[in-house]
Design an enzyme around this catalytic site. Structure first.
Site, short mmCIF file in Angstrom:
data_model
loop_
_atom_site.label_atom_id
_atom_site.label_comp_id
_atom_site.label_asym_id
_atom_site.label_seq_id
_atom_site.Cartn_x
_atom_site.Cartn_y
_atom_site.Cartn_z
N CYS A 146 13.71 1.12 -15.95
CA CYS A 146 14.21 2.27 -15.36
C CYS A 146 15.92 2.46 -15.87
O CYS A 146 16.55 3.46 -15.62
CB CYS A 146 14.18 2.53 -13.95
SG CYS A 146 12.53 2.35 -13.61
N ARG B 210 6.91 -6.57 -2.95
CA ARG B 210 8.15 -6.36 -2.34
C ARG B 210 9.12 -7.22 -3.20
O ARG B 210 10.40 -6.91 -2.78
CB ARG B 210 8.07 -7.11 -1.15
CG ARG B 210 7.27 -6.18 0.07
CD ARG B 210 6.92 -7.01 1.32
NE ARG B 210 6.19 -6.09 2.36
CZ ARG B 210 6.32 -6.35 3.55
NH1 ARG B 210 6.73 -7.72 4.06
NH2 ARG B 210 5.25 -5.71 4.43
N LYS C 269 19.57 2.81 1.44
CA LYS C 269 19.91 1.51 2.07
C LYS C 269 21.07 0.80 1.03
O LYS C 269 22.05 -0.01 1.85
CB LYS C 269 18.49 0.39 2.05
CG LYS C 269 18.86 -0.91 2.62
CD LYS C 269 17.72 -1.54 2.70
CE LYS C 269 17.85 -3.13 2.98
NZ LYS C 269 16.69 -3.85 2.89
N THR D 43 4.90 7.69 -6.75
CA THR D 43 6.24 8.32 -7.34
C THR D 43 6.60 8.41 -8.64
O THR D 43 7.38 9.24 -8.94
CB THR D 43 7.26 7.25 -6.54
OG1 THR D 43 6.79 6.08 -7.07
CG2 THR D 43 7.47 7.09 -5.13
N LYS E 245 14.38 5.46 0.17
CA LYS E 245 14.71 4.32 0.87
C LYS E 245 15.58 3.31 0.43
O LYS E 245 16.69 2.94 0.76
CB LYS E 245 13.62 3.50 1.50
CG LYS E 245 12.89 4.42 2.47
CD LYS E 245 13.61 4.84 3.56
CE LYS E 245 12.87 5.77 4.65
NZ LYS E 245 11.75 5.17 5.50
N ASN F 17 10.00 9.63 -8.81
CA ASN F 17 10.91 8.53 -9.72
C ASN F 17 10.84 8.55 -11.18
O ASN F 17 9.54 8.45 -11.72
CB ASN F 17 10.51 7.05 -9.48
CG ASN F 17 11.07 5.95 -10.16
OD1 ASN F 17 12.20 6.22 -10.78
ND2 ASN F 17 10.88 4.70 -10.26
N GLU G 135 10.71 4.34 -20.88
CA GLU G 135 9.51 3.10 -21.13
C GLU G 135 8.07 3.88 -21.30
O GLU G 135 7.11 3.26 -21.16
CB GLU G 135 9.46 2.43 -19.58
CG GLU G 135 9.31 3.09 -18.62
CD GLU G 135 9.36 2.14 -17.43
OE1 GLU G 135 8.18 1.58 -17.13
OE2 GLU G 135 10.32 1.97 -16.65
N SER H 1 13.97 -2.74 -14.01
CA SER H 1 13.21 -3.80 -13.75
C SER H 1 13.29 -4.86 -14.74
O SER H 1 13.32 -4.51 -15.98
CB SER H 1 11.85 -3.61 -13.17
OG SER H 1 11.81 -3.03 -11.91
N HIS I 142 20.04 4.12 -8.80
CA HIS I 142 18.58 4.38 -9.03
C HIS I 142 17.71 4.60 -7.88
O HIS I 142 17.74 4.15 -6.86
CB HIS I 142 17.99 3.11 -9.93
CG HIS I 142 16.89 3.19 -10.23
ND1 HIS I 142 16.24 4.16 -10.83
CD2 HIS I 142 15.69 2.30 -9.94
CE1 HIS I 142 15.14 4.30 -11.31
NE2 HIS I 142 14.55 3.00 -10.53
#
Lengths: 130, 347
Positions: B112, B199, B243, B153, B239, B266, B80, B296, B234
């Site tokens: 990404c 979020r 997760k 990041t 976190k 990242n 990107e 995304s 990815h």
């Protein structure tokens, strides 16, 4: 630099493609079309160099032209390639780290840009190969 | 069977600590590093961009396993941060590795996951018999606006995979994708920095798509998480992948080798490709690797991969630096130098 001039030089700038005289074995970079030793008896063919070499001499540039302003201070060196010919190039390292005889290898970098809306010129620079 | 013939990676040597970025913006660095699980990130040199990373990664791949570049008939670069809006990065790579002119090439963009989309395209071209080898690359100089959450990041790096079916070092057993129109992160034409939905980018962005593709992949392959030696997801921060792995049933030991984000940041399109390259750096014959990317916008690509005996005798991994070796070679810069490197200072 004009778009056409850079485009013509892409093979030598991207991949260190010079020439070799098959008659006497001399190698040339930038490429020559005529061997200065053998003249008309020479047979010139393309020669891709390995990109490995050593620093013959260098200068640290503190007062740079506009296109290299972001890079200063930078190291400009004459590098002897392992095949025998010499090339002038940037060496990517701290100015205090360069020394005569330093082994180097080629890397692919942006050489300069023709302004913010112009062509990006890519090519070969060198970095430490220790 | 189609698989990875060879691979290469590139991580620039400069780093900035997250606490240094937090210092400049008056943020609480302990809170940020605690929340993200990221401590430092890679920074490009002045004269590096997604194209130079791609070339270095591709050349490393060819150093590890000499292949006639003329037999590489496709080059796809996912990023990107392609240096041009119009003018392909992929032909610069093709030229720099000697694959031009008899090849097809295109640049990919899917936030990404453009690098894994390139791998899937390469698999199709090779599997159909259209060509012997195709090169797929994921690479980015990730963008994040000054002071934005992304800036903590957004990093730099990339990895290249030569896809073919001639003694692959790792067979790609299968792949699948899960994609929807979800505006969790975007950058409009002409804008310098991306924007995001905060979020919203976690759920329904990242987790919905990663779970969608990962669960589908397990179902298609008839496998369970414990069947895999390694897994890579990815990693926009530490976190999210931890997760996702936990909820899918993967252990911390399975994701450790491919989880580079705490000390890399990242790398956007380079993130999963670099994580996979770090796993291939240490993988042994028979190891099974589970891969799930996320881009995304939004979508996820999943892969089921098995490492073959060829990784021992058809490739010399030591001929190019490993991801961990490149991570270890670092020089820290402060925010001012970082801003110069990233072109954030306009003159």
């Amino acid at each position: 630099m004009t778009v056409a001039r850079f485009w013509r030089e892409i093979p030598q700038r991207y991949n260190l493609v010079g020439t070799k005289c098959e008659t006497c074995g001399a190698v040339f970079f930038p490429p020559r079309t005529l061997c200065p030793h053998c003249r008309r008896d020479g047979k010139i063919v393309p020669c891709k160099f390995s990109g490995k070499g050593k620093v013959m001499t260098y200068s640290v540039i503190h007062s740079a032209s506009d296109q290299y302003f972001d890079l200063k201070p930078y190291v400009l060196a004459i590098i002897e390639l392992e095949e025998g010919t010499r090339v002038t190039s940037h060496v990517i390292c701290e100015p205090d780290d360069v020394y005569i005889g330093m082994p180097v290898k080629s890397v692919f970098r942006v050489l300069d840009c023709d302004g913010p809306d112009g062509v990006i010129h890519y090519g070969t620079k060198f970095t430490s190969d220790v | 069977m189609v698989g990875i013939i060879t691979y290469g990676a590139y991580i620039p040597r400069f780093r900035i600590k997250i606490e240094e970025i937090a210092r400049v913006w008056g943020a609480n660095s302990a809170e940020i590093t605690g929340g993200l699980g990221v401590f430092e990130k890679s920074v490009p040199d002045y004269d590096e961009n997604a194209a130079t990373f791609s070339v270095e990664a591709a050349r490393s791949a060819l150093l590890r396993r000499p292949v006639d570049p003329a037999e590489i008939k496709a080059v796809y670069v996912g990023s990107e941060s392609h240096p041009y809006a119009v003018k392909p990065t992929s032909v610069t790579v093709g030229e720099a590795i000697g694959a031009t002119p008899v090849m097809t090439a295109a640049d990919y963009e899917f936030a990404c996951k453009a690098g894994t989309a390139a791998i899937q395209t390469a698999m199709g071209l090779v599997s159909s018999g259209m060509m012997k080898y195709a090169l797929a690359i994921g690479s980015d100089t990730a963008q994040g606006a000054p002071g934005d959450a992304l800036e903590y990041t957004a990093a730099a790096g990339g990895a290249a995979f030569l896809i073919g079916n001639d003694d692959p070092i790792a067979v790609i057993n299968d792949t699948c994708s899960y994609s929807t129109d979800t505006p969790d992160f975007w950058r409009r034409e002409g804008e310098t920095y991306p924007k995001h939905g905060g979020r919203f980018s976690g759920d329904p962005g990242y987790f919905k798509h990663v779970f969608g593709a990962a669960k589908m992949m397990l179902e298609i392959c008839g496998t369970k998480p414990s069947d895999y030696t390694y897994a890579v997801f990815h990693q926009p921060n530490a976190k999210f992948p931890q997760k996702a792995a936990q909820q899918l049933g993967f252990t911390p030991a399975q994701i450790k080798a491919g989880l580079l984000v705490p000390y890399l940041g990242n790398t956007y399109s380079g993130a999963v490709p670099l994580g996979l390259s770090a796993i291939l750096d240490v993988a042994k014959p028979g190891d099974r690797i589970f891969v799930t990317s996320y881009g995304s916008g939004a979508g996820s690509d999943a892969f089921d991969i098995t490492v073959t005996d060829a990784i021992l005798d058809k490739i010399d991994r030591s001929r190019a630096p490993s991801a961990q070796q490149m991570l270890a070679q670092k020089k820290y810069v402060d925010y001012a130098v970082y801003a110069r490197h990233k072109g954030k200072i306009r003159m």
